[in-house]
Design an enzyme around this catalytic site. Structure first.
Site, PDB file in Angstrom:
ATOM      1  CB  CYS A 145      -0.876   0.047   1.246  1.00 23.90           C
ATOM      2  SG  CYS A 145      -2.009  -1.328   1.396  1.00 23.90           S
ATOM      3  N   GLY A 166      -0.732   0.831  -5.187  1.00 25.11           N
ATOM      4  CA  GLY A 166      -2.059   0.270  -4.956  1.00 25.11           C
ATOM      5  C   GLY A 166      -3.077   0.940  -5.833  1.00 25.11           C
ATOM      6  N   GLY A 178       1.730  -2.649   5.114  1.00 25.77           N
ATOM      7  CA  GLY A 178       2.490  -3.769   5.652  1.00 25.77           C
ATOM      8  C   GLY A 178       1.571  -4.889   6.079  1.00 25.77           C
ATOM      9  CE1 TYR A 189       6.631  -4.821 -10.779  1.00 27.23           C
ATOM     10  CE2 TYR A 189       5.690  -4.785  -8.579  1.00 27.23           C
ATOM     11  CZ  TYR A 189       5.525  -4.753  -9.950  1.00 27.23           C
ATOM     12  OH  TYR A 189       4.277  -4.645 -10.485  1.00 27.23           O
TER      13      TYR A 189
END
Ligand code: AMP
Length: 494
Positions: free
Chosen positions: A26, A52, A128, A267
């Protein structure tokens, strides 16, 4: 729109409220002390959209009332109307973007969550994943807490509610002393903005300044969008509190080794962000150069799988001297393939997203560079596409080590049984994907790209559990043995 008033902190909620599923990767953004805080937050979230795309939410506080708007979909679609933004009054706001890859995409999954406590209102957003949330939840339910969701964030809210401390920061500290996991949190109360990172610092959070205003964000690219200055990373285990007296910070937890998520560099983060003092773009180029040093093969072209493979392919090409070309063209009107919930759509998504550029590929020996292979779906399609565009040889180079273990700390990866590298060895993977050769960066090569001599086996410098299976934070809810998990849920086993 509905409005609910309470004695402490009235809150106006627009859009859906309530339940959330377990958090995955997120983005967080918050601002304190700026007129139109919500508008700045919407811009910040727009810059964090890559973290997100499923949903977004903003809660603002105007000195008397909290205002909230949460919706499924992209920030640009949900926070673009003057009507919506006019509701989000105040000079303090936090926002959240989230995705989940499960089919259960529902309105109630959206953050920030809001709760009224004895001390007043509190809006909270989380990036998380807690690894003992289920265990704590069982304990809380036994004590009489009524949950509305399966959310980790709601677990924290209940822990804050039952804490016997008086001050909000002490209550949050107390709540967090019960949880295990990887988390960055951002909260606002009627007086403060509070941001923090877990003691291992797995997930990112940075601090910025714009005039007199303070900002906290998952990434620096969201500071850039509003012209804010990057001040520093929030430190692992640090709680930063911003109020009318300025900024102060505490470190109430016992010190742990830093284990920042290495996959942010590979990434997840945007390449123009600076994380833990390093440019993500430069790290990716370094990884590409290491990859070329480790496993270059005779070829005519270096072709990135856009967009995530681009910086590594540039580094690779510069290192080996073989030309970089855009042999695959990406359609920019399709979101990240991986995020689509079902396999069927994921397959379709890959075809919608990329096309082989025959003018570049025909008759060429091509090295394709991508950041990771997870299920292998993308690679199979891409290789097929590059071959059908006329490539003579197709070699695949991956700028991460094989992803053989799931992440329990907030990056959404499938179960181990669905990870290609957990099922196949290198040759079998190459065969499955249909390439002439396949190589991944070594773990030490990855660490070298980050300026280290290699991975420190005793105390690794990063969290690399997805590659090594070395999980630095206890996986209490995720025990592989279900019987043991049952015990741990009953609190009899750790
Ligand atoms: P797959 O098709 O399952 O092998 O997915 C690999 C592709 O998904 C790579 O090209 C990455 O760019 C991307 N990817 C890897 N990990 C993630 C993640 N956690 N969330 C979204 N996309 C990802």
């Amino acid at each position: 729109m509905t409005a609910s008033r309470t004695s402490n902190a009235p809150v106006k909620i627009t859009g859906p409220g309530g339940l959330t599923a377990p958090e995955e990767e997120c983005g967080l953004f918050g601002i304190y002390g700026m007129v139109d805080a919500a508008t700045h937050t919407a811009l910040g979230l727009h810059a964090l959209q890559h973290r997100g795309q499923e949903a977004g939410g903003i809660v603002a506080y105007d000195g008397e009332q909290f205002h909230s708007h949460r919706a499924l979909g992209l920030v640009g679609d949900n926070f673009n109307s003057t009507d919506t933004m006019k509701q989000l009054v105040g000079d303090m706001a936090i926002g959240h973007v989230r995705y989940s890859t499960s089919g259960g995409t529902v309105l109630r999954n959206i953050q920030p969550l809001f709760a009224d406590f004895k001390f007043g209102g509190l809006a909270i957003a989380h990036n998380g994943n807690l690894t003992n949330a289920i265990k704590i939840r069982h304990e809380l339910v036994q004590r009489g807490c009524i949950f509305q969701s399966t959310s980790d964030t709601e677990t924290i809210i209940h822990l804050i509610a039952i804490s016997e401390y008086g001050r909000v920061v002490d209550r949050i500290t107390d709540a967090l002393s019960h949880v295990e996991g990887a988390y960055s949190l951002l909260a606002i109360t009627q007086k403060k903005m509070i941001g923090l990172r877990d003691p291992y610092g797995v997930r990112p959070l940075v601090l910025g300044r714009l005039g007199d205003a303070w900002i906290m964000s998952s990434e620096t690219c969201a500071l850039d969008i509003i012209g804010a200055e990057f001040v520093r990373d929030v430190e692992p285990g640090e709680i930063v509190i911003i109020d009318d007296k300025g900024l102060h910070s505490i470190k109430p937890f016992s010190k742990k080794p830093n284990r920042f998520c290495i996959f942010e560099y590979i990434y997840f983060a945007r390449p123009d962000s600076i994380m833990e003092g390093r440019s993500v773009y430069e790290v990716r180029k370094n990884i590409g150069a290491e990859l070329a040093r480790e496993s270059h093969v005779d070829s005519d072209l270096i072709v990135p799988v856009p967009d995530s493979g681009v910086p590594a392919a540039i580094g690779y090409s510069q290192q080996c001297g073989v030309p970089f070309e855009l042999g695959i063209i990406r359609n920019h009107y399709v979101g990240r393939t991986f995020i689509e919930p079902s396999d069927q759509i994921r397959h379709l998504g890959v075809r919608l997203k990329h096309n082989g550029n025959a003018a570049m590929l025909k008759g060429k020996r091509v090295v394709l560079v991508d950041d990771s292979i997870v299920r292998g779906t993308t690679s199979v399609k891409i290789v097929e596409m590059v071959r059908s565009a006329g490539a003579k040889e197709v070699h695949m180079r991956i700028s991460s080590p094989p992803t053989a273990h799931p992440c329990f700390y907030g990056i959404d990866t499938p179960q181990q049984k669905d990870l290609l590298a957990a099922q196949y060895d290198l040759d079998a993977m190459a065969k499955h994907i249909g390439v002439d050769s396949l190589a991944f960066i070594s773990v030490d090569g990855l660490y070298r790209a980050l300026g280290e001599e290699g991975r420190n086996i005793e105390v690794p410098q990063y969290c690399d559990a997805c590659f090594s299976g070395d999980y630095p934070i206890a996986l209490i809810d995720h025990d592989k043995n279900p019987a043991q998990q049952q015990l741990s849920l009953l609190g009899e086993h750790k």
